[in-house]
Design an enzyme around this catalytic site. Sequence first.
Site, short mmCIF file in Angstrom:
data_model
loop_
_atom_site.label_atom_id
_atom_site.label_comp_id
_atom_site.label_asym_id
_atom_site.label_seq_id
_atom_site.Cartn_x
_atom_site.Cartn_y
_atom_site.Cartn_z
NE ARG A 1 -64.26 -44.65 84.39
CZ ARG A 1 -65.20 -45.90 84.20
NH1 ARG A 1 -66.26 -45.47 84.75
NH2 ARG A 1 -65.09 -46.91 83.13
CG ASP B 1 -65.50 -50.34 87.85
OD1 ASP B 1 -66.18 -48.95 87.24
OD2 ASP B 1 -66.14 -50.25 86.23
CD GLU C 1 -73.05 -46.77 89.02
OE1 GLU C 1 -73.47 -47.76 87.33
OE2 GLU C 1 -72.06 -46.01 88.27
CG HIS D 1 -67.20 -49.33 91.04
ND1 HIS D 1 -68.13 -49.31 90.83
CD2 HIS D 1 -67.07 -50.17 91.77
CE1 HIS D 1 -68.69 -50.80 90.44
NE2 HIS D 1 -67.32 -51.06 91.06
#
Length: 353
Positions: free
Chosen positions: A320, A51, A225, A290
């Site tokens: 990630r 993120d 999202e 994201h």
Amino acid sequence: MTSYRHSFLITLLASSLALTACKDDKPAPYVPNAPTNSTTFKNPLLPAGPDPWVYRKDNTYYYMSTTGGDITIRKTAKMSELASGVSTVVWTPQQAGINQRDLWAPELYSFDGKWYIYYSADPFCCAGHRVHVLENASADPTTGTWVYKGRIASPNQDLWAIDGTVLEQNGKRYLIWSGHEIEATSEQRLYISEMSNPWTLVGPRVQLSKPDFSWETIGDPDVNEGPEILKHGDKTFLVYSASHCSTDDYALGMLTASATADPMLPSSWTKTPTPVFTKNPANQAYGPGHNGFFQSKDGTEDWIIYHANPQTGQGCGNQRSPRIQKFTWNADGTPNFGTPVALGTELKKPSGE
């Protein structure tokens, strides 16, 4: 933000951030970011960083990502050299005497002479996560005191919510986030509400998007999202992540509105029926999403920052890694993000670095 649906185990990683979704996660292969010459760099920027978010003020870039247990700001003058930037833990709920867990997707902004951080956390109540706000009056967000301003939610609609981001349009500010329609559901939709100040919403929440297409409904639950705002010319784009982060098919979708439209009207937004950024297995980019946006130091280039897994099946964990690449614009004024570039490929540094 990714919709984790797990209780995370926080561990120390030798290089930086920490967030592990399952015990058998294998360390992500890390390609050193040291450039082969002064004009290039390689992805990933860091070995881990779900993120990712970037905010630029003056000549400094501030980078944030999900760590799980605290909020950390990494400061750098050059995004291509993020790994050498100074990293500072600026806030933990324990230090503030606040009981929270699973801190996700922090975003930093400068409004009205003060700094604000919007982040998602579970306050051990109310059926789970909410968006929370911190404030700091210091000139440098890595110094001074961060003050907890509380949860930010629509009046009479304080439901599960993550991934708060801010839109400024027509002289007003709006919070956009991912939330549940009702408490009993797990499907994530995108909502917007007007802000009266940086920590307060007024009026109703309005739904802007829900998982409609097949590429938005891979994995469980169905997900929209990680909303992020991108402005260009006479258009405002809302770029979001779709499908569940546990799948390789986590991808980016997009809504488009006029830069002067009322963003509280669903009719102001047009949803692109196909994803605008998807996985590239050949380039070790699974579940790219994201994202955030920033410009090169000289303002001539537009860049996207996003996370992706280097191997299939790695899901929502700390494999990630944050990656950046330059993108262009189509003739109709919409962004062209291309495809995720390969790990270890020499890329030209952002212009001005």
